[in-house]
Design a protein around this motif. Structure first.
Motif, mmCIF file in Angstrom:
data_model
loop_
_atom_site.group_PDB
_atom_site.id
_atom_site.type_symbol
_atom_site.label_atom_id
_atom_site.label_comp_id
_atom_site.label_asym_id
_atom_site.label_seq_id
_atom_site.Cartn_x
_atom_site.Cartn_y
_atom_site.Cartn_z
ATOM 1 N N LYS A 115 0.817 -1.215 0.000
ATOM 2 C CA LYS A 115 0.000 0.000 0.000
ATOM 3 C C LYS A 115 0.853 1.269 0.000
ATOM 4 O O LYS A 115 0.355 2.346 -0.303
ATOM 5 N N ASP A 174 -5.913 1.227 2.799
ATOM 6 C CA ASP A 174 -6.710 1.151 1.559
ATOM 7 C C ASP A 174 -7.462 2.457 1.331
ATOM 8 O O ASP A 174 -7.413 3.042 0.243
ATOM 9 N N HIS A 222 -6.879 -4.630 -3.930
ATOM 10 C CA HIS A 222 -7.050 -5.465 -2.749
ATOM 11 C C HIS A 222 -6.478 -6.826 -3.048
ATOM 12 O O HIS A 222 -6.248 -7.196 -4.187
#
Length: 170
Positions: free
Chosen positions: A32, A157, A169
């Motif tokens: 991420k 996220d 994801h």
């Protein structure tokens, strides 16, 4: 070196599954952060939670690993860990520390945690009696760290999408 994003085998033993799921969440933290500028990593996009930044979450997770595995379980000194500073959410502040350094520190802390995990039984009980949580079993701590890391992966996220539209994801 960041961990690969792989799930544990469906029939793996309990320890392999617990560590495998934790390692998967840890690797998603690293993912991420890929390609994110240091400036964006520090930008707050949630008005009610100014410390909830990518850099803040990575810092918090690094110190959470240290707290649970080294301070609470092994009863090592808490010196240097901002979670024990008496200042609320101090572990979410990472001023002056570049994102690559935060990620490297997190990676090193995760590796240290895994070395420790490998040398203790899941039923072993923590040694730090100054805190109630210091009497948790290694199994309990692993479940908690999976929950803690996965919750913050969800935050990452959302923050990442609000910062630059990047989604994805696993």
């Amino acid at each position: 070196m960041p961990l690969p994003r792989t799930r544990p085998d469906f029939t793996a033993d309990e320890r392999s599954q617990l560590v495998g799921w934790l390692d998967l969440q840890r690797s998603i933290v690293q993912w991420k952060c890929e390609g994110l500028s240091d400036e964006d990593a520090r930008r707050s996009v949630l008005p009610g939670s100014p410390l909830m930044t990518v850099a803040g979450i990575v810092s918090h997770l690094r110190w959470a690993e240290h707290c649970w595995f080294q301070v609470l379980f092994l009863d090592h000194p808490a010196a240097g860990n901002p979670q024990f500073s008496g200042v609320e959410d101090a572990d979410f502040t990472a001023e002056g520390i570049p994102l690559p350094q935060l990620l490297a520190e997190y990676d090193r802390q995760c590796a240290a945690s895994n070395e420790f995990i490998a040398t203790h039984a899941l039923d072993d009980i923590g040694r730090n009696r100054a805190y109630k949580a210091g009497s948790a079993s290694l199994r309990w701590i692993l479940f908690h760290m999976i929950e803690e890391t996965a919750r913050h992966v969800g935050h990452l996220d959302t923050i990442r999408e609000l910062l630059d539209g990047e989604t994805g994801h696993y």
